[in-house]
Each structure stands twice: as C-alpha cells, then as structure tokens.
Write an enzyme that holds these catalytic residues in place. Structure first.
Site, mmCIF file in Angstrom:
data_model
loop_
_atom_site.group_PDB
_atom_site.id
_atom_site.type_symbol
_atom_site.label_atom_id
_atom_site.label_comp_id
_atom_site.label_asym_id
_atom_site.label_seq_id
_atom_site.Cartn_x
_atom_site.Cartn_y
_atom_site.Cartn_z
ATOM 1 N N ASP A 172 0.863 -1.177 0.000
ATOM 2 C CA ASP A 172 0.000 0.000 0.000
ATOM 3 C C ASP A 172 0.906 1.235 0.000
ATOM 4 O OD1 ASP A 172 -2.550 1.425 0.341
ATOM 5 O OD2 ASP A 172 -1.730 1.958 2.299
ATOM 6 N N GLU A 256 -1.483 -1.631 -5.899
ATOM 7 C CA GLU A 256 -2.753 -1.038 -6.293
ATOM 8 C C GLU A 256 -2.514 -0.121 -7.484
ATOM 9 O OE1 GLU A 256 -6.500 0.668 -3.724
ATOM 10 O OE2 GLU A 256 -4.476 0.985 -3.027
ATOM 11 N N CYS A 309 -12.483 -5.163 6.206
ATOM 12 C CA CYS A 309 -11.707 -5.796 7.266
ATOM 13 C C CYS A 309 -10.972 -6.995 6.677
ATOM 14 C CB CYS A 309 -12.638 -6.258 8.392
ATOM 15 S SG CYS A 309 -11.850 -7.365 9.577
ATOM 16 N N CYS A 312 -12.306 -10.541 8.534
ATOM 17 C CA CYS A 312 -13.601 -11.172 8.293
ATOM 18 C C CYS A 312 -14.264 -10.716 6.994
ATOM 19 C CB CYS A 312 -14.537 -10.900 9.471
ATOM 20 S SG CYS A 312 -15.016 -9.180 9.611
ATOM 21 N N CYS A 328 -12.808 -3.295 13.732
ATOM 22 C CA CYS A 328 -13.876 -3.861 12.919
ATOM 23 C C CYS A 328 -15.128 -4.057 13.778
ATOM 24 C CB CYS A 328 -13.434 -5.185 12.316
ATOM 25 S SG CYS A 328 -14.760 -6.034 11.452
ATOM 26 N N CYS A 331 -15.980 -8.202 13.722
ATOM 27 C CA CYS A 331 -15.190 -9.201 14.449
ATOM 28 C C CYS A 331 -14.327 -8.606 15.556
ATOM 29 C CB CYS A 331 -14.336 -10.024 13.479
ATOM 30 S SG CYS A 331 -12.981 -9.093 12.764
ATOM 31 N N ASP A 338 -3.149 1.256 7.085
ATOM 32 C CA ASP A 338 -2.307 0.924 5.928
ATOM 33 C C ASP A 338 -1.966 -0.562 5.858
ATOM 34 O OD1 ASP A 338 -2.371 3.592 5.273
ATOM 35 O OD2 ASP A 338 -0.482 4.051 6.308
#
Ligand SMILES: [Zn+2]
Length: 390
Positions: A172, A256, A309, A312, A328, A331, A338
C-alpha cells in the site's frame, strides 16, 4: 568533448530544420539516405568544414536519433504507439543535456583499465559504476545540465533469474509512510525535495530576477541544475534499493493501480506525490519483476482496500484520510489502516483467500500487470514523472 557535443547538435538541428522546410513546402520527409548524403555535402562546405574535426560516427548517430524521433512521432499519430502522445522532434539547446553516441567502431575498451578510448578524442579516464556484463555495442557520452559527465554502455545480457520462493506481498503506497507491506512492515519515505524545497525556491527566485544571458544567471542555473540532480539522485537511490529488496524477498508482488496523472492535477497533492515517486517505483518493480522472474500484479484502483476488514471481510464503510486506526464492528479486530489495506491488496491479487462476513470465501479479481515499453531499464528515464519537476 564540447566540440563533439556542439557538432552533434548542429548536425541534428540542421537536419531537423531541413525536414521542417521540406514539410512546409509540402514535400515528404527526406529519407535517412538523403539526410546522410546532405551531411557529407555539408562537411565539404567551407562554412561547416569543422564538422570533419570530430569523429563521424556520433554525427551519423545524431541523424539516426532524429529518424527515431520522427518515427516515434508518426507512430504515435497513427495510434500504433502505446502511452502518451509523442510530440514532433525539437531543436537541441546548448544548455540542456548533451550527448554523443559511439558505435563499436568508435570506441575501444582496455582490459582491466580505468581508461576508454573514444575516436578522435583519445583516452579518457572513467570511474566504473560496475563491471560490464558483456561486450557493449555502443557507448554514449553524456553531459547533463549539472555539468556532470557520464558514459553509458548498451549491453545485451540475460539477467539471472532469482531462485523461486513462496513469499508474496501486498503493498500500500501512502504519503505518511512511503510503503506499507502486508507483513506489517512500514517504510518511511525519503522526501528529498521537501528538505531542499526552501533552497530550490530561493534559487528559482534568484534565477528569475537575474538578467538573461548574464554571467550571474549562468552561475545560478548551474547551482539549480546541481540541486535538481542531487534531489533526483537521492530519490532514485531510495526507490532502487527498496524495489530491489522487495523483488529479492518475494515471488509475487501486488500493487494497487494508482491514478497518478489524475492526482497530479490536484495541485496540493502534486508536489508531494511527484516527490514520493510512486509511478517510478511501480515502473521499477515491473521491470525488475521481468528481469528476475517474479510475478507482478496490479489490482483495480476501485477495489475498496481500506474499507474492508482483512480478517472477516466486513465492509466498514469509507474512512477519512485522517483515520489511521480502526476496530472492525463485525469481528472486533484492531486495524492499522495501511497494514489492513496492504493485506487486502495482497488478497485482491488472487493469492490468498479471505472470508466475508457470512463465512463464504471471497476472491477478488486481479489483472496481470501490463508490460508495455517499461520492461527495459533505459525506459525508466522516459517514464519518470520527475521530469515534470525539471
Ligand atoms: Zn472484521
């Protein structure tokens, strides 16, 4: 050397002027044979007789360069060339980067020596940056705008593929940290420009105040060119070291897709981004993956990597840029923004799987990175967005 640079420039500019003249008269572009013959004639004239004082090899190569520039331009016009639109060739200036290319009949190497021989110049001392992996087919003498001299060789070699390993990584790219890896590692960015920005501004101001053609202006111009060279050297060194490390350690690298040119339009972000060198970093990773037999993938820029997340698969919604950490709701996992994004990038690369909120397996798609003209090392330069800063 300056005489040779001057002659190459004159030959190039003269041929370009002739081509433009023919174009205005409604004629076809002169063939390379015609331009070559013209050069021979030109050398016989009293006015340009000094062209015979330098080696003829680089002069011929200047014509070749013009041919190449025209061919790139024509191909781009016809849509046969990928990437940005190519502009028609421009006249070469005395104060910008100078170069002269010798083919193998114009230079000589001595075994285990710090000297190379250039036709009609003689032996010049060089400092080798590394050993030549093969016999070079050409040598280019370069003087950059900061008045530094280089010799660059073209060699053909088969890079040694690195031994395969099982590691894969998602990366990232960000502003606070240059890169966050899916294994949690964070790499601080080197921001050479920001450090030098004050000096840069001052010099630019001085330059604009000084009279055109004055000695003082030339001194400032050189200082400015030196500073730019230093900035880009620091940045390139950082990017090369990091990309090599990542390529060495991982078999698969997922990045990305960044809309850098779109972001560059945002002026506030533009300087920060061009200073960071994301685009250049991507180009390096891509090229090095090809060289060393690694798998390089790019995921769609619309994949919600920072919203999901990574434990999950629950979509936590859009987060403002200042939210660096979150928990999250599904979960209860604590996330570093990042690192979570980097893991999602890796997952989206189709390498590992994740579970979504209902316990089903999710597989996001990844397209294999496109290898255009970015696969060879010299192309690095052409694709660099730092050129915009110069
Ligand atoms: Zn979760």
């Amino acid at each position: 050397m300056s005489q040779l640079f001057g002659c190459c420039r004159v030959v190039f500019n003269d041929a370009l002027a002739y081509c433009q003249e023919q174009h205005r008269a409604g004629n076809k572009k002169p063939s390379s044979n015609e331009l070559s013959k013209r050069l021979t004639e030109l050398k016989k004239t009293e006015e340009k007789q000094w062209l015979t004082e330098v080696s003829s090899v680089p002069l011929q190569q200047s014509l070749r360069d013009l041919e190449q520039a025209y061919s790139n331009f024509f191909k781009s016009c016809k849509g046969q060339r990928k990437g940005k639109k190519v502009k028609p060739p421009k006249f070469k200036k005395r104060k910008s980067k100078q170069s002269a290319r010798f083919m193998d009949n114009g230079f000589k190497l001595y075994p285990n020596s710090d000297y190379i021989h250039l036709a009609k110049i003689g032996d010049i001392r060089v400092i080798w940056s590394r050993e030549l992996p093969a016999v070079p087919s050409s040598a280019t003498l370069i003087k950059d705008s900061a008045n530094r001299y280089f010799v660059s060789f073209v060699v053909e070699f088969n890079p040694q593929q690195l031994p395969k390993n099982e590691q894969s990584v998602g990366i990232d790219l960000g502003i606070t940290d240059f890169a966050t890896l899916s294994n949690g590692e964070k790499i601080k960015s080197s921001k050479p420009l920001k450090k030098q920005l004050k000096r840069l501004r001052k010099l630019q101001q001085n330059l604009s105040r000084e009279q055109n053609g004055s000695k003082r202006r030339e001194v400032t111009r050189k200082k400015l060119a030196k500073l730019h060279a230093k900035i880009s050297d620091t940045r390139n060194d950082f990017l090369h070291k990091l990309s090599t490390k990542i390529i060495r350690e991982n078999q698969t690298i997922v990045l990305e897709d960044l809309n850098v040119s779109g972001m560059m339009k945002n002026r506030k972000l533009a300087r920060a981004i061009s200073d960071l060198g994301w685009q250049y970093f991507r180009t390096m990773l891509e090229a090095k993956s090809v060289m060393y037999g690694r798998d390089f993938r790019i995921i769609d820029r619309w994949t919600p990597t920072s919203q999901t997340c990574s434990c999950c698969g629950f979509k936590g919604g859009k987060k403002e840029l200042n939210v660096r950490e979150w928990i999250c709701l599904n979960c209860g996992t604590f996330h570093d923004r990042d690192v979570n994004a980097a893991i999602n990038i890796l997952v989206a690369g189709g390498l590992s799987e994740t579970l979504n909120g209902r316990g089903e397996k999710v597989r996001l798609s990844a397209k294999k990175a496109h290898l255009g003209e970015a696969s060879t090392l010299p192309a690095f330069k052409q694709l660099s967005i730092f050129d915009l800063l110069k």
